[in-house]
Design an enzyme around this catalytic site. Structure first.
Site, PDB file in Angstrom:
ATOM      1  N   GLU A 170      79.635  11.419  50.270  1.00  0.00           N
ATOM      2  CA  GLU A 170      78.239  11.855  50.162  1.00  0.00           C
ATOM      3  C   GLU A 170      77.310  10.810  49.548  1.00  0.00           C
ATOM      4  OE1 GLU A 170      77.256  14.247  51.855  1.00  0.00           O
ATOM      5  OE2 GLU A 170      79.119  15.344  52.253  1.00  0.00           O
ATOM      6  N   GLY A 174      73.256  20.970  56.751  1.00  0.00           N
ATOM      7  CA  GLY A 174      73.909  20.408  57.922  1.00  0.00           C
ATOM      8  C   GLY A 174      75.367  20.165  57.626  1.00  0.00           C
ATOM      9  N   MET A 175      76.165  20.072  58.698  1.00  0.00           N
ATOM     10  CA  MET A 175      77.586  19.759  58.555  1.00  0.00           C
ATOM     11  C   MET A 175      77.952  18.780  59.657  1.00  0.00           C
ATOM     12  SD  MET A 175      80.419  20.125  56.932  1.00  0.00           S
ATOM     13  CE  MET A 175      81.775  19.066  57.437  1.00  0.00           C
ATOM     14  N   GLU A 176      78.542  17.663  59.252  1.00  0.00           N
ATOM     15  CA  GLU A 176      78.748  16.515  60.133  1.00  0.00           C
ATOM     16  C   GLU A 176      79.931  16.660  61.079  1.00  0.00           C
ATOM     17  OE1 GLU A 176      79.162  16.755  56.832  1.00  0.00           O
ATOM     18  OE2 GLU A 176      80.733  15.452  56.064  1.00  0.00           O
ATOM     19  N   ASN A 177      80.131  17.833  61.656  1.00  0.00           N
ATOM     20  CA  ASN A 177      81.249  18.005  62.578  1.00  0.00           C
ATOM     21  C   ASN A 177      81.139  16.963  63.688  1.00  0.00           C
ATOM     22  OD1 ASN A 177      82.259  20.298  61.144  1.00  0.00           O
ATOM     23  ND2 ASN A 177      80.571  21.471  62.025  1.00  0.00           N
ATOM     24  N   TYR A 193      76.201  13.212  45.451  1.00  0.00           N
ATOM     25  CA  TYR A 193      75.164  12.774  46.388  1.00  0.00           C
ATOM     26  C   TYR A 193      74.217  11.785  45.709  1.00  0.00           C
ATOM     27  CZ  TYR A 193      76.287  16.766  49.455  1.00  0.00           C
ATOM     28  OH  TYR A 193      76.906  17.654  50.286  1.00  0.00           O
ATOM     29  N   LYS A 208      71.529  26.096  49.217  1.00  0.00           N
ATOM     30  CA  LYS A 208      70.613  25.239  48.472  1.00  0.00           C
ATOM     31  C   LYS A 208      69.331  25.988  48.089  1.00  0.00           C
ATOM     32  CE  LYS A 208      67.785  21.102  49.070  1.00  0.00           C
ATOM     33  NZ  LYS A 208      67.312  20.067  49.989  1.00  0.00           N
ATOM     34  N   HIS A 211      76.943  10.267  58.469  1.00  0.00           N
ATOM     35  CA  HIS A 211      78.355  10.582  58.208  1.00  0.00           C
ATOM     36  C   HIS A 211      79.267  10.071  59.325  1.00  0.00           C
ATOM     37  CE1 HIS A 211      78.722  12.842  54.510  1.00  0.00           C
ATOM     38  NE2 HIS A 211      77.827  13.759  54.856  1.00  0.00           N
ATOM     39  N   HIS A 213      71.077  12.300  57.879  1.00  0.00           N
ATOM     40  CA  HIS A 213      72.220  12.376  56.962  1.00  0.00           C
ATOM     41  C   HIS A 213      73.511  12.687  57.720  1.00  0.00           C
ATOM     42  CE1 HIS A 213      74.207  13.394  53.076  1.00  0.00           C
ATOM     43  NE2 HIS A 213      74.859  14.255  53.827  1.00  0.00           N
ATOM     44  N   GLU A 214      73.471  13.724  58.541  1.00  0.00           N
ATOM     45  CA  GLU A 214      74.703  14.108  59.261  1.00  0.00           C
ATOM     46  C   GLU A 214      75.109  13.012  60.247  1.00  0.00           C
ATOM     47  OE1 GLU A 214      75.936  16.284  57.612  1.00  0.00           O
ATOM     48  OE2 GLU A 214      74.157  17.246  56.769  1.00  0.00           O
ATOM     49  N   ASP A 246      84.153  24.551  46.102  1.00  0.00           N
ATOM     50  CA  ASP A 246      82.884  25.247  46.345  1.00  0.00           C
ATOM     51  C   ASP A 246      82.188  25.585  45.024  1.00  0.00           C
ATOM     52  OD1 ASP A 246      83.222  25.233  49.069  1.00  0.00           O
ATOM     53  OD2 ASP A 246      84.104  27.232  49.152  1.00  0.00           O
ATOM     54  N   GLN A 301      82.941  27.018  59.188  1.00  0.00           N
ATOM     55  CA  GLN A 301      82.534  25.982  58.224  1.00  0.00           C
ATOM     56  C   GLN A 301      83.799  25.641  57.445  1.00  0.00           C
ATOM     57  OE1 GLN A 301      80.001  23.925  57.326  1.00  0.00           O
ATOM     58  NE2 GLN A 301      81.442  23.229  55.772  1.00  0.00           N
ATOM     59  N   CYS A 302      84.447  24.534  57.803  1.00  0.00           N
ATOM     60  CA  CYS A 302      85.769  24.250  57.225  1.00  0.00           C
ATOM     61  C   CYS A 302      85.727  23.445  55.928  1.00  0.00           C
ATOM     62  CB  CYS A 302      86.647  23.548  58.256  1.00  0.00           C
ATOM     63  SG  CYS A 302      87.201  24.681  59.547  1.00  0.00           S
ATOM     64  N   GLN A 303      84.733  22.563  55.775  1.00  0.00           N
ATOM     65  CA  GLN A 303      84.679  21.809  54.521  1.00  0.00           C
ATOM     66  C   GLN A 303      84.316  22.765  53.381  1.00  0.00           C
ATOM     67  OE1 GLN A 303      81.730  18.679  54.258  1.00  0.00           O
ATOM     68  NE2 GLN A 303      83.015  17.392  52.988  1.00  0.00           N
TER      69      GLN A 303
HETATM   70  N1  BES Z   1      79.231  17.599  54.326  1.00  0.00           N
HETATM   71  C1  BES Z   1      78.076  18.160  53.750  1.00  0.00           C
HETATM   72  C2  BES Z   1      78.129  19.644  53.608  1.00  0.00           C
HETATM   73  C3  BES Z   1      79.286  20.176  52.793  1.00  0.00           C
HETATM   74  C4  BES Z   1      79.774  19.501  51.694  1.00  0.00           C
HETATM   75  C5  BES Z   1      79.870  21.364  53.142  1.00  0.00           C
HETATM   76  C6  BES Z   1      80.848  20.007  50.970  1.00  0.00           C
HETATM   77  C7  BES Z   1      80.926  21.867  52.431  1.00  0.00           C
HETATM   78  C8  BES Z   1      81.433  21.180  51.338  1.00  0.00           C
HETATM   79  C9  BES Z   1      76.817  17.768  54.533  1.00  0.00           C
HETATM   80  O1  BES Z   1      76.866  16.483  55.059  1.00  0.00           O
HETATM   81  C10 BES Z   1      75.674  17.755  53.572  1.00  0.00           C
HETATM   82  O2  BES Z   1      75.741  17.013  52.648  1.00  0.00           O
HETATM   83  N2  BES Z   1      74.645  18.559  53.802  1.00  0.00           N
HETATM   84  C11 BES Z   1      73.464  18.583  52.988  1.00  0.00           C
HETATM   85  C12 BES Z   1      72.413  17.728  53.647  1.00  0.00           C
HETATM   86  C13 BES Z   1      71.600  16.866  52.766  1.00  0.00           C
HETATM   87  C14 BES Z   1      72.239  16.170  51.649  1.00  0.00           C
HETATM   88  C15 BES Z   1      70.653  15.988  53.533  1.00  0.00           C
HETATM   89  C16 BES Z   1      73.009  20.007  52.863  1.00  0.00           C
HETATM   90  O3  BES Z   1      73.656  20.888  53.433  1.00  0.00           O
HETATM   91  O4  BES Z   1      72.025  20.289  52.199  1.00  0.00           O
HETATM   92 ZN    ZN Z   2      76.740  14.975  53.561  1.00  0.00          ZN
END
Ligand code: BES
Ligand code: ZN
Length: 591
Positions: free
Chosen positions: A310, A261-264, A375, A546, A291, A287-288, A367, A127-129
């Site tokens: 976001e 989710g992560m939009e890799n 968002y 979350k 992205h 959502h992903e 983080d 998980q790089c982001q």
């Molecule tokens: N890119 C994000 C996840 C993320 C953001 C990871 C910042 C690390 C650092 C991903 O697209 C995201 O927003 N996921 C949400 C989904 C939701 C908003 C529908 C999540 O994980 O809850």
């Molecule tokens: Zn997102």
């Protein structure tokens, strides 16, 4: 030194990475990736080339011709990691680093077989982001720089490797008992979109451009839940323009995955907590997918501009949802988001600079300051622009925006300039400056009227008067309405009300993780003992932050349950992803 990103040591005037060739072996015993990263450079300058790294064991550095280069690692910054300084001669086009990751690499989670659905094979995922790529590969770890990549990944026989890239040929590895997977990523990406997963994987095609990957034990459930992916993809193209990544595959992860989710690119990662069995949580897939346009094509230049990724994507996700499920469904999703935003505003306080859209995160860990503000405040701002300009005009603008900035990384200022160029006067009309640069939520935030939302509000008003909703109305409600109802009950309830909710709606058995987590948070805050086994079970299994954070917070907030929270955390922290573990440690330590 000209740094362009407060979260990276990279200085593009020293040279820019345009392509990366990775050759890595996955060592599950030692919990390390070991191998080489070959960086291709453009416009390199004689002297220092500074890369980002965190806890990497560097063995040596060469140029493209095999000459050893002098290098040194600087002092480790607690947020940024260590600058890796390589001395490069004039005209250097390639730099090859021989290295290994450390078992504590913040991007990587190494799972024991017991933490997987199959229970037999180990699993690894990245998980790089936001700024963890540097713990996996030494590179210029800023979204302002993009590169294409290739990778050769050697894994123990019987396991499969997948990446955010096009899969290439697969064959026997360099030694008996190993297998090598090849990948090629032709589209240039920012470093935070680099991704790798290794485990016992199966896959199934869901459309001409989409395939689901997951452990074999979850394949049927995952394929059923996300069967609609191709319709989503086509809807996305209709609204936002051509899909530029060829394929949209996704991987349903083990439960410790720390995000929804992560939009890799080419391989979105999804939490298995979306497998509700009724397709009620597919908005995360939308959502992903969204992205793919907002975030992966048009990328935030730094984490200060994270709302560009976001906020736009939440707006895009809800546009897709509106097309597929109707206006009411989109309005309910917006209402759930609004509740979340109000909570965050309370947590930060309305004057906190962290409630601006454009932030200044110098000296802060992304983080640690992660929140719903970019968002949901971002969503409301984009929706306000849409409403004020009119949908047709705004949709044209968004398509232009995506086309103009595709495969580039932009700042908030770039966005503001483009908005003024294309839709002059709109920013002033909605007071965009206040939205973007000032804290709090402006009074002209749009609302989304909905009949179904009214029913939930009525039920909540009745609850306050002591009148409980009937079984029939709960049965009629969708998951979103149920979630909104539970959100509206807010915080701490008397034990008999908890007991009534549990008995009437069997909440601890809910298959919908949003509803279950909402309920367990209420039960935790209320000290409702009959739900403690369900709380223990959930916190021991799920790693999605979350859900974990509010439940732990609720337990930690009361004297009576504080030691329970600490006990559960001690027991399970080893099974959480390093990012989740660190976030929860802060919560537990602060209680
Ligand atoms: N890119 C994000 C996840 C993320 C953001 C990871 C910042 C690390 C650092 C991903 O697209 C995201 O927003 N996921 C949400 C989904 C939701 C908003 C529908 C999540 O994980 O809850
Ligand atoms: Zn997102």
């Amino acid at each position: 030194m000209t740094r362009i990103d407060p979260h990276s040591f990279a200085d593009p005037t020293q040279g820019r990475t345009t392509h990366v060739d990775l050759d890595l072996e996955v060592d599950f015993q030692g919990k390390r990736l070991k191998g080489t990263a070959l960086l291709h450079l453009k416009d390199s300058r004689e002297g220092a080339l500074v890369l980002d790294s965190r806890d990497l064991l560097v063995e040596g550095v060469r140029d493209g011709k095999g000459n050893e280069l002098a290098w040194s690692a600087g002092k480790k910054d607690p947020i940024l990691g260590s600058p890796l300084r390589v001395e490069i001669p004039k005209g250097t086009e390639k730099v090859e680093i021989r290295y290994a990751t450390s078992p504590g690499a913040t991007a990587l989670q190494w799972l024991e077989p017991a933490q997987t659905a199959g229970g037999k094979a180990p699993y690894l995922f990245s998980q790089c982001q936001a700024i963890h790529a540097r713990s996996m590969v030494p590179l210029q770890d800023t979204p302002a720089i993009r590169f294409s990549y290739s990778a050769t990944v050697t894994v123990p026989e019987g396991l499969s490797a997948v990446m955010s890239a096009a899969p290439g040929e697969e064959g026997p590895g360099p030694r008996p008992g190993t297998r090598t997977f090849r990948f090629r990523m032709p589209q240039p990406i920012p470093s935070y979109l680099l991704a790798l997963a290794v485990g016992s994987l199966a896959s199934r095609d869901l459309g001409p451009r989409s395939r689901v990957y997951t452990e074999p034990e979850m394949l049927d459930a995952a394929a059923w839940e996300f069967e609609g992916v191709d319709a989503m993809l086509r809807t996305g193209e209709e609204i936002f323009g051509p899909y530029r990544w060829e394929r949209f595959d996704f991987l349903v992860m083990p439960p410790s995955f720390p995000y929804g989710g992560m939009e890799n690119p080419r391989l979105t990662f999804l939490t298995p907590t979306l497998l509700a069995g009724d397709r009620s949580l597919v908005n995360v897939l939308a959502h992903e997918l969204a992205h793919s346009w907002t975030g992966n094509l048009v990328t935030n230049a730094t984490m200060n501009d994270f709302w560009l990724n976001e906020g736009f994507t939440v707006w895009a996700e809800r546009r897709i949802l509106e097309r597929l499920e109707g206006e009411e469904a989109a309005a309910l999703a917006a209402a759930i988001g609004r509740n979340g935003l109000e909570e965050e505003m309370k947590r930060f306080g309305p004057d906190s600079p962290l409630t601006r859209l454009r932030t200044d995160l110098e000296g802060m860990d992304p983080d640690e300051v992660y929140s719903l503000v970019p968002y949901e405040k971002g969503f409301l701002f984009v929706a306000l622009l849409e409403k004020t300009a009119g949908r047709d005009v705004f949709d044209r603008f968004v398509k232009d925006y995506i086309e103009r900035f595709a495969f580039t990384s932009i700042t908030t200022g770039d966005f503001e300039a483009f908005l003024e160029e294309k839709l002059p006067g709109l920013a002033a009309e909605v007071d965009a400056r206040r939205w973007i640069h000032e804290p709090g939520l402006p009074g002209n935030a749009p609302t989304f009227p909905s009949k179904r939302l009214e029913t939930v509000r009525d039920a909540l008003a009745a609850w306050k008067e002591g009148k409980k909703p009937g079984r029939d109305i709960w049965e009629k409600w969708s998951s979103a309405e149920r979630q909104l109802f539970l959100q509206g009950l807010s915080g701490k309830l008397p034990a008999r009300e908890c007991a009534w909710l549990e008995e009437s709606f069997r909440l601890s058995e809910s298959k919908n993780a949003e509803i279950l987590a909402e309920w367990l948070t209420i039960a935790a805050a209320s000290g409702f003992e009959p739900a403690f086994p369900a709380i223990r079970d959930f916190l021991g299994k799920v790693g999605r932050m979350k859900f974990l954070k509010p439940i732990y917070k609720a337990l930690l907030g009361e004297e009576r349950t504080r030691s329970l929270a600490k006990e559960i955390f001690r027991k399970h922290s080893g099974g959480y992803h390093p990012i989740a573990r660190e976030g929860l440690e802060r919560l537990v330590a602060g209680a």
